[in-house]
Motif scaffolding. Sequence first.
Motif, PDB file in Angstrom:
ATOM      1  N   LYS A 244       0.696  -1.488  -0.298  1.00  0.00           N
ATOM      2  CA  LYS A 244      -0.282   0.276  -0.255  1.00  0.00           C
ATOM      3  C   LYS A 244       0.965   1.518  -0.134  1.00  0.00           C
ATOM      4  CE  LYS A 244      -2.469  -2.758   3.228  1.00  0.00           C
ATOM      5  NZ  LYS A 244      -3.135  -2.445   4.835  1.00  0.00           N
ATOM      6  N   ALA A 245       0.382   1.789  -0.585  1.00  0.00           N
ATOM      7  CA  ALA A 245       1.130   3.678  -0.057  1.00  0.00           C
ATOM      8  C   ALA A 245      -0.100   4.436  -0.663  1.00  0.00           C
ATOM      9  CB  ALA A 245       1.820   3.511  -1.696  1.00  0.00           C
ATOM     10  N   GLU A 246       0.386   5.847   0.376  1.00  0.00           N
ATOM     11  CA  GLU A 246      -0.630   6.297   0.068  1.00  0.00           C
ATOM     12  C   GLU A 246      -0.213   8.417   0.456  1.00  0.00           C
ATOM     13  OE1 GLU A 246      -2.576   4.477   3.767  1.00  0.00           O
ATOM     14  OE2 GLU A 246      -2.431   6.300   4.944  1.00  0.00           O
ATOM     15  N   TYR A 247      -1.583   8.846   0.086  1.00  0.00           N
ATOM     16  CA  TYR A 247      -0.982  10.386   1.067  1.00  0.00           C
ATOM     17  C   TYR A 247      -2.202  10.882   0.865  1.00  0.00           C
ATOM     18  CZ  TYR A 247      -0.656  15.337   0.113  1.00  0.00           C
ATOM     19  OH  TYR A 247      -0.357  16.651   0.091  1.00  0.00           O
ATOM     20  N   ALA A 248      -1.724  11.954   2.526  1.00  0.00           N
ATOM     21  CA  ALA A 248      -2.722  12.497   2.864  1.00  0.00           C
ATOM     22  C   ALA A 248      -2.810  13.748   3.363  1.00  0.00           C
ATOM     23  CB  ALA A 248      -3.396  11.686   4.041  1.00  0.00           C
ATOM     24  N   ARG A 249      -4.304  14.717   3.505  1.00  0.00           N
ATOM     25  CA  ARG A 249      -3.342  15.709   3.632  1.00  0.00           C
ATOM     26  C   ARG A 249      -4.527  15.938   4.730  1.00  0.00           C
ATOM     27  NH1 ARG A 249      -3.240  20.507  -0.855  1.00  0.00           N
ATOM     28  NH2 ARG A 249      -1.227  19.988  -0.367  1.00  0.00           N
ATOM     29  N   MET A 250      -4.349  16.480   5.518  1.00  0.00           N
ATOM     30  CA  MET A 250      -5.194  16.954   7.030  1.00  0.00           C
ATOM     31  C   MET A 250      -5.293  18.557   7.222  1.00  0.00           C
ATOM     32  SD  MET A 250      -5.738  15.247  10.112  1.00  0.00           S
ATOM     33  CE  MET A 250      -4.080  14.913  10.775  1.00  0.00           C
ATOM     34  N   THR A 251      -6.445  19.160   7.175  1.00  0.00           N
ATOM     35  CA  THR A 251      -6.258  20.255   6.949  1.00  0.00           C
ATOM     36  C   THR A 251      -7.150  20.356   8.458  1.00  0.00           C
ATOM     37  OG1 THR A 251      -8.829  21.080   5.855  1.00  0.00           O
ATOM     38  CG2 THR A 251      -6.501  21.012   4.510  1.00  0.00           C
ATOM     39  N   ASP A 252      -6.546  21.694   9.443  1.00  0.00           N
ATOM     40  CA  ASP A 252      -7.498  22.491  10.230  1.00  0.00           C
ATOM     41  C   ASP A 252      -7.319  24.383  10.422  1.00  0.00           C
ATOM     42  OD1 ASP A 252      -7.852  23.060  12.777  1.00  0.00           O
ATOM     43  OD2 ASP A 252      -7.576  21.362  13.539  1.00  0.00           O
ATOM     44  N   ASP A 253      -8.642  24.760  10.350  1.00  0.00           N
ATOM     45  CA  ASP A 253      -9.057  26.245   9.820  1.00  0.00           C
ATOM     46  C   ASP A 253      -7.684  26.409  11.471  1.00  0.00           C
ATOM     47  OD1 ASP A 253     -11.072  26.016   9.143  1.00  0.00           O
ATOM     48  OD2 ASP A 253     -12.561  26.043   9.843  1.00  0.00           O
ATOM     49  N   ARG A 254      -7.328  26.398  12.301  1.00  0.00           N
ATOM     50  CA  ARG A 254      -6.681  26.603  13.186  1.00  0.00           C
ATOM     51  C   ARG A 254      -4.718  26.386  12.770  1.00  0.00           C
ATOM     52  NH1 ARG A 254      -7.278  24.347  19.092  1.00  0.00           N
ATOM     53  NH2 ARG A 254      -6.506  22.589  17.551  1.00  0.00           N
ATOM     54  N   MET A 255      -4.776  24.692  13.062  1.00  0.00           N
ATOM     55  CA  MET A 255      -3.250  25.127  12.213  1.00  0.00           C
ATOM     56  C   MET A 255      -3.021  24.874  11.148  1.00  0.00           C
ATOM     57  SD  MET A 255      -3.809  21.415  15.062  1.00  0.00           S
ATOM     58  CE  MET A 255      -2.470  20.269  14.622  1.00  0.00           C
ATOM     59  N   GLY A 256      -4.102  24.590  10.204  1.00  0.00           N
ATOM     60  CA  GLY A 256      -3.895  24.680   8.873  1.00  0.00           C
ATOM     61  C   GLY A 256      -3.298  23.831   7.948  1.00  0.00           C
ATOM     62  N   ARG A 257      -2.147  23.211   7.537  1.00  0.00           N
ATOM     63  CA  ARG A 257      -2.113  21.814   6.697  1.00  0.00           C
ATOM     64  C   ARG A 257      -1.475  20.928   7.683  1.00  0.00           C
ATOM     65  NH1 ARG A 257      -0.778  22.610   1.149  1.00  0.00           N
ATOM     66  NH2 ARG A 257       1.721  21.628   1.586  1.00  0.00           N
ATOM     67  N   ASP A 258      -2.230  19.475   6.961  1.00  0.00           N
ATOM     68  CA  ASP A 258      -0.136  18.700   7.319  1.00  0.00           C
ATOM     69  C   ASP A 258      -0.544  17.547   6.182  1.00  0.00           C
ATOM     70  OD1 ASP A 258       1.227  17.056   9.327  1.00  0.00           O
ATOM     71  OD2 ASP A 258      -0.554  16.326  10.403  1.00  0.00           O
ATOM     72  N   ASP A 259       0.242  17.138   6.105  1.00  0.00           N
ATOM     73  CA  ASP A 259       0.368  16.021   4.007  1.00  0.00           C
ATOM     74  C   ASP A 259       1.847  15.167   5.080  1.00  0.00           C
ATOM     75  OD1 ASP A 259      -0.844  18.437   3.099  1.00  0.00           O
ATOM     76  OD2 ASP A 259       1.136  18.837   2.256  1.00  0.00           O
ATOM     77  N   THR A 260       1.027  13.643   5.012  1.00  0.00           N
ATOM     78  CA  THR A 260       1.986  12.738   5.222  1.00  0.00           C
ATOM     79  C   THR A 260       1.775  11.200   3.682  1.00  0.00           C
ATOM     80  OG1 THR A 260       1.109  13.128   7.625  1.00  0.00           O
ATOM     81  CG2 THR A 260       2.019  11.154   6.994  1.00  0.00           C
ATOM     82  N   VAL A 261       2.801  11.250   3.966  1.00  0.00           N
ATOM     83  CA  VAL A 261       3.438  10.422   2.868  1.00  0.00           C
ATOM     84  C   VAL A 261       3.438   8.837   3.798  1.00  0.00           C
ATOM     85  CG1 VAL A 261       4.661   8.953   1.388  1.00  0.00           C
ATOM     86  CG2 VAL A 261       4.204  11.792   1.226  1.00  0.00           C
ATOM     87  N   ARG A 262       2.526   7.358   3.820  1.00  0.00           N
ATOM     88  CA  ARG A 262       2.987   6.573   4.424  1.00  0.00           C
ATOM     89  C   ARG A 262       2.607   5.492   3.229  1.00  0.00           C
ATOM     90  NH1 ARG A 262      -1.242   8.773   7.239  1.00  0.00           N
ATOM     91  NH2 ARG A 262      -0.130   8.981   9.646  1.00  0.00           N
ATOM     92  N   ALA A 263       3.487   4.440   3.706  1.00  0.00           N
ATOM     93  CA  ALA A 263       3.397   3.281   2.636  1.00  0.00           C
ATOM     94  C   ALA A 263       3.289   1.615   3.498  1.00  0.00           C
ATOM     95  CB  ALA A 263       4.596   3.325   1.603  1.00  0.00           C
ATOM     96  N   SER A 264       3.608   0.711   3.412  1.00  0.00           N
ATOM     97  CA  SER A 264       3.130  -0.481   3.787  1.00  0.00           C
ATOM     98  C   SER A 264       3.219  -1.788   3.051  1.00  0.00           C
ATOM     99  CB  SER A 264       2.451  -0.761   4.866  1.00  0.00           C
ATOM    100  OG  SER A 264       0.833  -0.598   4.345  1.00  0.00           O
ATOM    101  N   VAL A 265       3.912  -2.621   4.002  1.00  0.00           N
ATOM    102  CA  VAL A 265       4.161  -4.048   3.508  1.00  0.00           C
ATOM    103  C   VAL A 265       2.965  -4.927   4.123  1.00  0.00           C
ATOM    104  CG1 VAL A 265       6.160  -4.655   3.909  1.00  0.00           C
ATOM    105  CG2 VAL A 265       4.890  -5.989   2.425  1.00  0.00           C
ATOM    106  N   ALA A 266       2.211  -6.058   4.367  1.00  0.00           N
ATOM    107  CA  ALA A 266       1.036  -6.468   5.280  1.00  0.00           C
ATOM    108  C   ALA A 266       1.030  -8.159   4.795  1.00  0.00           C
ATOM    109  CB  ALA A 266      -0.020  -6.105   5.454  1.00  0.00           C
ATOM    110  N   VAL A 267       1.386  -8.593   5.346  1.00  0.00           N
ATOM    111  CA  VAL A 267       1.066 -10.686   4.459  1.00  0.00           C
ATOM    112  C   VAL A 267       0.187 -11.222   6.039  1.00  0.00           C
ATOM    113  CG1 VAL A 267       3.346 -10.807   5.808  1.00  0.00           C
ATOM    114  CG2 VAL A 267       1.844 -12.079   3.912  1.00  0.00           C
ATOM    115  N   LEU A 268      -0.081 -12.171   5.642  1.00  0.00           N
ATOM    116  CA  LEU A 268      -0.748 -12.913   6.079  1.00  0.00           C
ATOM    117  C   LEU A 268       0.093 -14.246   6.216  1.00  0.00           C
ATOM    118  CD1 LEU A 268      -4.695 -13.301   5.382  1.00  0.00           C
ATOM    119  CD2 LEU A 268      -4.067 -11.920   7.384  1.00  0.00           C
ATOM    120  N   PHE A 269       0.002 -14.982   7.839  1.00  0.00           N
ATOM    121  CA  PHE A 269       0.832 -15.895   7.452  1.00  0.00           C
ATOM    122  C   PHE A 269       0.460 -17.070   7.983  1.00  0.00           C
ATOM    123  CE2 PHE A 269       2.802 -13.210  10.861  1.00  0.00           C
ATOM    124  CZ  PHE A 269       2.599 -14.059  11.995  1.00  0.00           C
TER     125      PHE A 269
END
Length: 340
Positions: free
Chosen positions: A315-340
Amino acid sequence: MALGLLQAALAPAQPPVPDPALAGLREGLGLGYRLGDSGFNLGGYAEAAYASRDGEQPWRLALNALSGILWWDGGGRWRFLMELELEDGLVVQPGDTTTDTATPVLERFHVDYAYGDRWQLRLGKFLTPIGRWNLIHAAPLTWTTSRPLITEATFPTNATGAMVHGVLPWTADGIEYALYVSPGEELFAAKDIDTFREALGLRLATSLLPDTQFGISFASFEQESTPDRKTLYGLDFRWAWRRYELSGELAYRTRDFGEDQIDEHGHYLQAVAPLSARLFAVARYENFHASNAAHDINRYLAGLTFRPLPAFALKAEYARMTDDRMGRDDTVRASVAVLF
């Protein structure tokens, strides 16, 4: 062991995989281990994730979860399940690699007695049946690395007590229900979770339209660190058709300060669309108002999920979080997950 058994152990009250197109791929994957003829089975899942956030530590790489699941089914009415998870077992950041953050967490430990499809009794520690995400939260079965804000701390994710659940044959597809009570302290409580002091709750789910499932949740509870009485109301749905999916949850919580007041509320809407046989596009919008916050938070997420096998997700994702008080917070995440 077939994939279906492990997925049922991960989320016994929900559809076994988020993508119905993968549901038929169950056999021959070598997932899980049957321990001889004892009736015990051993499996689990693991997730490693990368995150980079503007204005903070440049990046973070961690073994987010290493979960072992032991369950027993002797073919009769009795069943047993235990899930033990190691969180943040290894964390790597610029100039620092540590295992000091490793935290063992007992996610589930319960015994079930199945009288029939209409009702089953569960005693012990189990996932709180509120909404959809909390019941299908295992990393290989979700579409994104991050979980929606409304599912993180609005209610304790685990409960210790008793639950009666089953399927009532009152509609063509039946009505799934879970009625639970938590009378006291949580079994092996995690240190960073404000656990139930006491709780009573109900969840119902049914298919009212083709390819669509709707759910409602109700919970009345007190927590250890915040003893004021809280009441939570929730709605959720999932529509799945030809490998497309649309899902969402809405929840709001009131808190008794002498009279009921809305304390915390939020919702999310998530869409999934196939780009190829194994590659999916994911988009999610969230709105969240935390307790005592002055402003709402809005989060916009776009990502890709690649499933070369039903038990494996990149998985790979980009997220933008906004708040009228705090402004903008951008985050990039990626992961690998497996069942075993």
